[in-house]
Design a protein around this motif. Structure first.
Motif, PDB file in Angstrom:
ATOM      1  N   PHE A 127     -45.241 -73.349 -56.597  1.00  0.00           N
ATOM      2  CA  PHE A 127     -44.122 -72.894 -55.766  1.00  0.00           C
ATOM      3  C   PHE A 127     -43.982 -73.880 -54.624  1.00  0.00           C
ATOM      4  O   PHE A 127     -44.981 -74.390 -54.110  1.00  0.00           O
ATOM      5  CB  PHE A 127     -44.379 -71.492 -55.182  1.00  0.00           C
ATOM      6  CG  PHE A 127     -44.264 -70.375 -56.175  1.00  0.00           C
ATOM      7  CD1 PHE A 127     -43.020 -69.866 -56.523  1.00  0.00           C
ATOM      8  CD2 PHE A 127     -45.386 -69.813 -56.758  1.00  0.00           C
ATOM      9  CE1 PHE A 127     -42.899 -68.825 -57.429  1.00  0.00           C
ATOM     10  CE2 PHE A 127     -45.288 -68.783 -57.659  1.00  0.00           C
ATOM     11  CZ  PHE A 127     -44.043 -68.278 -58.004  1.00  0.00           C
ATOM     12  N   ASN A 128     -42.770 -74.123 -54.192  1.00  0.00           N
ATOM     13  CA  ASN A 128     -42.521 -74.996 -53.052  1.00  0.00           C
ATOM     14  C   ASN A 128     -42.469 -74.129 -51.792  1.00  0.00           C
ATOM     15  O   ASN A 128     -41.401 -73.758 -51.321  1.00  0.00           O
ATOM     16  CB  ASN A 128     -41.215 -75.779 -53.247  1.00  0.00           C
ATOM     17  CG  ASN A 128     -41.033 -76.832 -52.178  1.00  0.00           C
ATOM     18  OD1 ASN A 128     -41.981 -77.196 -51.491  1.00  0.00           O
ATOM     19  ND2 ASN A 128     -39.820 -77.323 -52.032  1.00  0.00           N
ATOM     20  N   VAL A 129     -43.660 -73.788 -51.283  1.00  0.00           N
ATOM     21  CA  VAL A 129     -43.778 -72.919 -50.107  1.00  0.00           C
ATOM     22  C   VAL A 129     -44.776 -73.535 -49.134  1.00  0.00           C
ATOM     23  O   VAL A 129     -45.566 -74.398 -49.495  1.00  0.00           O
ATOM     24  CB  VAL A 129     -44.238 -71.491 -50.498  1.00  0.00           C
ATOM     25  CG1 VAL A 129     -43.180 -70.784 -51.336  1.00  0.00           C
ATOM     26  CG2 VAL A 129     -45.577 -71.517 -51.225  1.00  0.00           C
ATOM     27  N   SER A 130     -44.749 -73.039 -47.927  1.00  0.00           N
ATOM     28  CA  SER A 130     -45.697 -73.523 -46.919  1.00  0.00           C
ATOM     29  C   SER A 130     -47.095 -72.965 -47.197  1.00  0.00           C
ATOM     30  O   SER A 130     -47.249 -71.978 -47.918  1.00  0.00           O
ATOM     31  CB  SER A 130     -45.236 -73.117 -45.516  1.00  0.00           C
ATOM     32  OG  SER A 130     -45.260 -71.704 -45.397  1.00  0.00           O
ATOM     33  N   GLU A 131     -48.091 -73.587 -46.583  1.00  0.00           N
ATOM     34  CA  GLU A 131     -49.482 -73.176 -46.808  1.00  0.00           C
ATOM     35  C   GLU A 131     -49.783 -71.764 -46.322  1.00  0.00           C
ATOM     36  O   GLU A 131     -50.703 -71.127 -46.823  1.00  0.00           O
ATOM     37  CB  GLU A 131     -50.443 -74.156 -46.139  1.00  0.00           C
ATOM     38  CG  GLU A 131     -50.565 -75.458 -46.879  1.00  0.00           C
ATOM     39  CD  GLU A 131     -51.638 -76.355 -46.280  1.00  0.00           C
ATOM     40  OE1 GLU A 131     -52.617 -75.841 -45.714  1.00  0.00           O
ATOM     41  OE2 GLU A 131     -51.479 -77.573 -46.382  1.00  0.00           O
TER      42      GLU A 131
END
Length: 162
Positions: A117-121
Motif C-alpha cells: 500500500f502507498n501509505v505513511s509509516e
C-alpha cells in the motif's frame, strides 16, 4: 563372438536406459509452484475478504482492520474499503524459491503473498506491507506469516472470505 556382441548390446541398452531415466530437470530445483500459485490467485480474486486475525509481534491488532473489505483484482490491484475510506495498493503471489527472505532457510519451495500500500509509516495499513509466506489457503481462508529480519518478531495475518 555371439557372447561378446550380446554383452555389447546389453551394455549399450543399460547405458541408454540409465541416461533416459536422468532428465535435465533433475538439478535439485524441482520446485515448480506455478499450479499452486494459479490456484491461490483464483481463490483470492473471487469475492471480498476481511482480516479475521492480525497479530503483530505478539500484539493482536485485528481491530485496526475491522469493517474493511479487501478486493484482490486480477490485474494486481488491491483495494481495502470500509465505506468511508479506501486504500489502494497492489498484491501478487510469487515463487520465493530464490529469495533470501524466507522464514526458514531450508524451505525453498514456499510461496510469497506480496502486499503493498502507498501509505505513511504511521498508517495501520503499513503493517500489512510485506512479502508474506503462505501457511495455508483454501477458497475461504488464507493464512500468512512473516518473521521479521530486524527484531525477529513473528507476524501472522489471516484473510477470511466474506
Amino acid at each position: 563372438m555371439k557372447t561378446r556382441i550380446l554383452r555389447m548390446v546389453l551394455l549399450t541398452l543399460s547405458v541408454s536406459l540409465m541416461s533416459a531415466m536422468c532428465s535435465s530437470d533433475d538439478d535439485g530445483d524441482s520446485n515448480n509452484n506455478s499450479q499452486e500459485i494459479a490456484q491461490i490467485e483464483n481463490e483470492v480474486e473471487s469475492g471480498t475478504w476481511r482480516v479475521s486475525s492480525f497479530i503483530d509481534s505478539g500484539q493482536d491488532e485485528t481491530n485496526d482492520f475491522t469493517g474493511y473489505n479487501f478486493t484482490f483484482d486480477a490485474n494486481g490491484t488491491l483495494t481495502a474499503t470500509n465505506g468511508n475510506t479506501t486504500y489502494t495498493g497492489s498484491w501478487s503471489v510469487t515463487d520465493s524459491s530464490n529469495s533470501n527472505d524466507d522464514s526458514s532457510s531450508n524451505d525453498d519451495d514456499d510461496i510469497d503473498f506480496n502486499i503493498s500500500f502507498n501509505v505513511s509509516e504511521n498508517n495501520d495499513f503499513d503493517d500489512l506491507i510485506d512479502d508474506w509466506d503462505i501457511v495455508s489457503h483454501n477458497s475461504t481462508t488464507i493464512s500468512l506469516i512473516d518473521i521479521s529480519g530486524g527484531n525477529g518478531g513473528t507476524d501472522t495475518l489471516v484473510f477470511t472470505k466474506n
